[in-house]
Scaffold this motif. Structure first.
Motif, short mmCIF file in Angstrom:
data_model
loop_
_atom_site.label_atom_id
_atom_site.label_comp_id
_atom_site.label_asym_id
_atom_site.label_seq_id
_atom_site.Cartn_x
_atom_site.Cartn_y
_atom_site.Cartn_z
N VAL A 1 -2.53 8.73 -4.60
CA VAL A 1 -3.39 7.55 -4.49
C VAL A 1 -4.79 7.79 -5.07
CG1 VAL A 1 -2.22 6.46 -2.52
CG2 VAL A 1 -4.12 8.00 -2.10
N TYR A 2 -5.22 9.07 -5.15
CA TYR A 2 -6.55 9.35 -5.71
C TYR A 2 -6.44 9.83 -7.16
CZ TYR A 2 -7.82 9.00 -0.83
OH TYR A 2 -7.99 8.53 0.46
N TYR B 1 2.08 10.67 7.23
CA TYR B 1 3.29 11.44 6.90
C TYR B 1 3.99 11.87 8.18
CZ TYR B 1 0.65 12.42 2.51
OH TYR B 1 -0.10 12.35 1.36
N ASN C 1 0.16 16.04 -1.85
CA ASN C 1 -0.87 15.01 -2.07
C ASN C 1 -1.96 15.63 -2.95
OD1 ASN C 1 -3.59 13.96 0.03
ND2 ASN C 1 -2.79 12.87 -1.73
N TYR D 1 -2.25 14.14 5.81
CA TYR D 1 -2.54 12.72 6.02
C TYR D 1 -1.66 12.22 7.16
CZ TYR D 1 -3.38 7.83 5.06
OH TYR D 1 -3.73 6.52 5.19
N ASP E 1 2.14 12.03 -3.34
CA ASP E 1 1.18 10.97 -3.00
C ASP E 1 -0.03 11.14 -3.91
OD1 ASP E 1 -0.89 9.50 -1.90
OD2 ASP E 1 -0.45 10.03 0.17
N ASN F 1 -6.55 14.43 0.18
CA ASN F 1 -7.35 13.97 1.31
C ASN F 1 -6.96 14.86 2.50
OD1 ASN F 1 -8.46 12.64 3.50
ND2 ASN F 1 -7.15 10.83 3.34
N LYS G 1 -4.00 -3.68 -0.22
CA LYS G 1 -2.72 -3.05 0.12
C LYS G 1 -1.63 -3.36 -0.91
CE LYS G 1 -2.09 -1.07 3.64
NZ LYS G 1 -2.24 0.38 3.94
N SER H 1 -1.50 3.63 -5.43
CA SER H 1 -1.97 2.38 -4.83
C SER H 1 -3.20 1.87 -5.58
CB SER H 1 -2.32 2.68 -3.37
OG SER H 1 -3.09 1.66 -2.81
N LYS I 1 -7.43 2.47 -3.87
CA LYS I 1 -8.47 3.46 -4.18
C LYS I 1 -9.01 3.23 -5.59
CE LYS I 1 -7.09 5.25 -0.33
NZ LYS I 1 -7.83 5.21 0.90
N GLY J 1 0.84 -1.19 0.00
CA GLY J 1 0.00 0.00 0.00
C GLY J 1 0.88 1.25 0.00
N ALA J 2 0.23 2.39 -0.29
CA ALA J 2 0.97 3.66 -0.28
C ALA J 2 1.59 3.90 1.09
CB ALA J 2 0.04 4.80 -0.65
N THR J 3 0.94 3.40 2.14
CA THR J 3 1.43 3.65 3.50
C THR J 3 2.86 3.15 3.67
OG1 THR J 3 -0.83 3.31 4.23
CG2 THR J 3 0.85 3.36 5.95
N ILE K 1 5.28 5.36 1.64
CA ILE K 1 5.59 6.65 2.30
C ILE K 1 6.64 6.42 3.39
CG2 ILE K 1 4.59 8.41 3.84
CD1 ILE K 1 1.87 7.79 2.19
C1 LIG Z 1 -3.65 10.54 1.03
C2 LIG Z 1 -3.50 9.09 1.31
N1 LIG Z 1 -2.29 8.52 1.16
C3 LIG Z 1 -2.09 7.22 1.41
C4 LIG Z 1 -3.12 6.41 1.83
C5 LIG Z 1 -2.85 4.97 2.15
O1 LIG Z 1 -3.02 4.17 1.04
P1 LIG Z 1 -2.88 2.58 1.16
O2 LIG Z 1 -4.17 2.06 1.67
O3 LIG Z 1 -2.59 2.16 -0.24
O4 LIG Z 1 -1.77 2.29 2.10
C6 LIG Z 1 -4.40 6.95 1.98
C7 LIG Z 1 -5.51 6.11 2.46
O5 LIG Z 1 -6.55 6.56 2.88
C8 LIG Z 1 -4.59 8.33 1.72
O6 LIG Z 1 -5.78 8.90 1.87
#
Ligand SMILES: Cc1ncc(COP(=O)(O)O)c(C=O)c1O
Length: 383
Positions: free
Chosen positions: A200-201, A124, A166, A121, A198, A170, A240, A229, A232, A95-97, A100
């Protein structure tokens, strides 16, 4: 006396977990956590089952399966005219998490500073703290969530090593324009910083708005780490499967960190995402129109309730200005809505490091069945 690591001091349960727990306690409609309450597309789920049945069940290579890295290289070229070498410039993460966290661990030293935009977010700030560095916020100011050029430039110092941007954003739903991204590129270049973008959206943009990858700005590709990722894009947040794209020296460092965090990502899911990406163009037409109609349904309901706010152009979040309706701050109003109206949202002051701006809003996630959204709007009648 047994004690815990100092670096975890001040870490609390995330606001998402806290609000979901409260939603369950009061049997409230949960518009707090950022994921759909409906399932992802059949074709990609079926593909994952097929790969499991075909035996794709052992460790994947730590860089990610070649099929997925190649599908991503094709996608970046086709959508954004960005060339990444699938072998050396793309890596698959949990996942992006994880992307990062691994990027920050790979680039940042204790004492370094990282410029972030608030509302920020939460992962970070925690990742920056775990690296012993300092997050320096620049505030996005409502109702259009723009930033002040001078405030941005003042946020940079000799210690600044990284900027995190980002877009689509978000929790505000803002999609940054080329002009705004260029305003970020200028001090990043002047101070010779990396940029973590970032995205992801990236595919959740509406109306006539386009997503601009930061790496596509002139001269920015070499200093940018693009993170995205499948969660989304395919409405499968539990899978993930994420990725980082950057120059080969940066990816090499990120992989060195990643191999000691998770080493590799679920093999059949990587193959299924690779397949899914091959069909992404036709899939995105329906995907976008589904989310755009949910946004429109919810925005219309909010307007009928007497709220005034600009229409967000991306993500599946709305920052609802509450001062038109209450003297309470975000936490107080959020509690009231859960207990009295049975609707759970997120108080966004948790996403601000300096500014009080968050007290004036609630974050709402509209990635929910239409019936759920209608029920929530009906519960909010009379506010
Ligand atoms: C801005 C942002 N970055 C990263 C993530 C995390 O993404 P992932 O679920 O792929 O780890 C989210 C998830 O809500 C997000 O909103």
């Amino acid at each position: 006396m047994r004690s815990f690591a100092n670096r975890t001091e001040g870490f609390e349960d995330s606001i998402f977990a806290v609000m979901s727990q409260k939603a369950a306690q009061y049997q409230a409609i949960n518009l707090s956590q950022g994921f759909p309450d409906f399932d992802g597309p059949e074709f990609i789920k079926k593909s994952a089952c097929d790969f499991i049945n075909k035996g794709a069940n052992q460790y994947a290579p730590f860089a990610g399966v070649k099929e997925l890295r190649s599908s991503l290289a094709d996608l970046y070229k086709d959508f954004y005219d960005l060339s990444y070498n699938a072998d050396s410039e793309i890596t698959i993460v949990n996942g992006a998490t994880e992307g990062i966290y691994a990027t920050i661990q790979a680039l940042i030293n204790p004492g370094d500073e990282v410029v972030v935009f608030e509302p920020v977010y939460d992962s970070y700030v925690s990742s920056i703290k775990l690296a012993g560095a300092k997050a320096v916020p620049v505030t996005l100011k409502g109702p259009n969530f723009t930033f002040d050029k001078q405030e941005l430039e003042n946020a940079f110092s000799h210690q600044t090593k990284l900027v995190i941007i980002n877009s689509p954003h978000n929790p505000t739903g803002k999609v940054f324009s080329t002009q705004e991204l260029e305003m970020v590129a200028r001090p990043a270049t002047k101070h010779d910083c990396f940029v973590l973008s970032d995205e992801v959206y990236e595919h959740l943009v509406y109306d006539d708005v386009k997503h601009i990858p930061f790496a596509s700005l002139e001269g920015m590709k070499d200093r940018t780490i693009t993170i995205s990722s499948a969660g989304k894009t395919f409405g499968l947040t539990g899978w993930k499967v994420g990725w980082c794209c950057a120059s080969d020296d940066v990816i090499d460092r990120i992989r060195k960190v990643h191999q000691y965090i998770t080493f590799s990502i679920a093999t059949p899911l990587q193959f299924a995402v690779a397949q899914g990406l091959k069909e992404i163009k036709s899939y995105l037409v329906e995907f976008r129109s589904c989310y755009q109609s949910k946004r429109d349904l919810f925005m219309q309901g909010l307007e009928e309730l007497g709220f005034e706010l600009p229409t967000p152009k991306g993500t599946y979040f709305i920052m609802l200005p509450i001062s038109q309706k209450t003297e309470l701050d975000d936490i107080g109003f959020c509690e009231k809505l859960i207990v009295e109206n049975k609707v759970a949202t997120i108080p966004p002051s948790a996403f601000y490091l300096n500014s009080e701006e968050g007290k004036k809003y609630l974050r709402i996630c509209y990635a929910k069945e239409d019936e759920t959204l209608k029920k929530a709007l009906s519960n909010l009648q009379g506010l």
